[in-house]
Design a protein around this motif. Sequence first.
Motif, PDB file in Angstrom:
ATOM      1  N   UNK A   1       4.904   7.371  -0.493  1.00  0.00           N
ATOM      2  CA  UNK A   1       5.422   6.902   0.690  1.00  0.00           C
ATOM      3  C   UNK A   1       4.877   5.577   0.899  1.00  0.00           C
ATOM      4  N   UNK A   2       5.798   4.295   1.361  1.00  0.00           N
ATOM      5  CA  UNK A   2       5.493   3.050   1.495  1.00  0.00           C
ATOM      6  C   UNK A   2       4.945   2.934   2.786  1.00  0.00           C
TER       7      UNK A   2
ATOM      8  N   UNK B   1       0.884  -1.186   0.063  1.00  0.00           N
ATOM      9  CA  UNK B   1      -0.101  -0.097  -0.040  1.00  0.00           C
ATOM     10  C   UNK B   1       0.922   1.234   0.224  1.00  0.00           C
ATOM     11  N   UNK B   2       0.638   2.128  -0.983  1.00  0.00           N
ATOM     12  CA  UNK B   2       1.401   3.333  -1.198  1.00  0.00           C
ATOM     13  C   UNK B   2       0.621   4.525  -1.070  1.00  0.00           C
ATOM     14  N   UNK B   3       1.158   5.501  -0.392  1.00  0.00           N
ATOM     15  CA  UNK B   3       0.547   6.781  -0.297  1.00  0.00           C
ATOM     16  C   UNK B   3       1.281   7.826  -1.380  1.00  0.00           C
TER      17      UNK B   3
ATOM     18  N   UNK C   1       7.905   5.059  10.787  1.00  0.00           N
ATOM     19  CA  UNK C   1       8.897   4.823   9.821  1.00  0.00           C
ATOM     20  C   UNK C   1       8.279   4.212   8.193  1.00  0.00           C
ATOM     21  N   UNK C   2       8.517   4.705   7.144  1.00  0.00           N
ATOM     22  CA  UNK C   2       7.866   4.199   6.045  1.00  0.00           C
ATOM     23  C   UNK C   2       7.985   2.770   5.879  1.00  0.00           C
ATOM     24  N   UNK C   3       7.016   1.918   5.493  1.00  0.00           N
ATOM     25  CA  UNK C   3       7.199   0.809   5.294  1.00  0.00           C
ATOM     26  C   UNK C   3       6.595  -0.079   6.699  1.00  0.00           C
TER      27      UNK C   3
END
Length: 401
Positions: free
Chosen positions: A116-117, A105-107, A173-175
């Motif tokens: 942003x992951x 899912x990505x923003x 944190x991303x991810x």
Amino acid sequence: MVGRRTVIAAIPLLLLGACTRPSTSTSTVSPTPSDPATSEAPPPSSTSSSGSPSASAGGSSASAPPAKGSASVVRTLATGLNVPWGMARLPGGDVLVTSRDTAAITRVAVRNGATTALGTVSESVSNKNAGGEGGLLGIAVSPRFASDRQIFIYHSTDSDNRIARLSYDESAAPGRQLSGYTAVLTGIPHSSNHNGGGLAFGPDGSLFASTGDAYQPAHSQDRGNLAGKILRITPQGRPASGNPFGGSPVWTMGHRNVQGLGWDWAGRMWASEFGENKADELNLIQKGHSYGWPVVEGRGGDARFTDPVAQWGTDVDSPSGIAVAGGSVWMAALRGQRLWRIPLDGTRPVAAPQSFLDGAHGRLRSVLALDDQTLLVGTSNTDGRGDPRSGDDRLLELRIS
């Protein structure tokens, strides 16, 4: 190969997937106006910032749009996405995008396209390598996102399709921004193809999901089976109050494979549907109605079933995502590699569908209205059935009228 027909006398042993069917010579079929019908949807709300329908996202006026319109790409918002399948808007305007096969899912920031992951859904299973279409499909943002921080997804496993919710912490944190996976509805029939996957909150706050027939056409007419249906549930996964069949999550039945769901300015619900080899459909969704599959494909004139508002030959369509904006339904076509505009006067098309982007960007799957003049359209060239180009898959921003 099963030939074309309107009435099916027996259920075939094998129905080809909507994206693998043979080419036909059927051209676009102009819609036949019908009497206005009551969709029994509640009035529209003002929650478009959380991904739910609103007047601004579904047409700000009840006046009929012109017969002809326009659509042009103004920029490529994002590139390098894996099979972008579902899109949902966050408060503030950014968009969440699912990737079918990587379960990511990505923003995507609408302002500048920055990505942003959020993370991946480990419970999701793709069957692309086996020629299938399962994986991480639809996504919806809770109407109460500001307080509950929840997002909802529709995804496949090895044994079923299911709806689940996740908590989203954008400060992490991303991810690593997703947590608390909770399945809210399981046991939706699963197959290599025909898994449905549309997911959206309606104007009343109920969660709607579309399911495919999972290669078992007879299940579409069985109220006790979740295949070939549009479902309406609470965020906790229970049948929503007011559903037509008692304690069942079923809202409508008789569908082959619905992927696109949307609402117009009056709160009426619309859905796109893959046909087999005769007709793809745009349907006005009405509480408790059956849409005919597998007895009828396209318009059959059978009083037991609700005919589509518009239909197309399968060679120019294979419809997936839809959005309603500027008084028209905008529908993405996979095999047809185009974007359809269907202008509406209430429940009646005011003209034949008009197509844009014909072949220019390959297969088109997802559509999201940002406002009455702006759409986001996702390509689907990395899904195993397209011809990927440099930068695929991508999100395109379109100016429309």
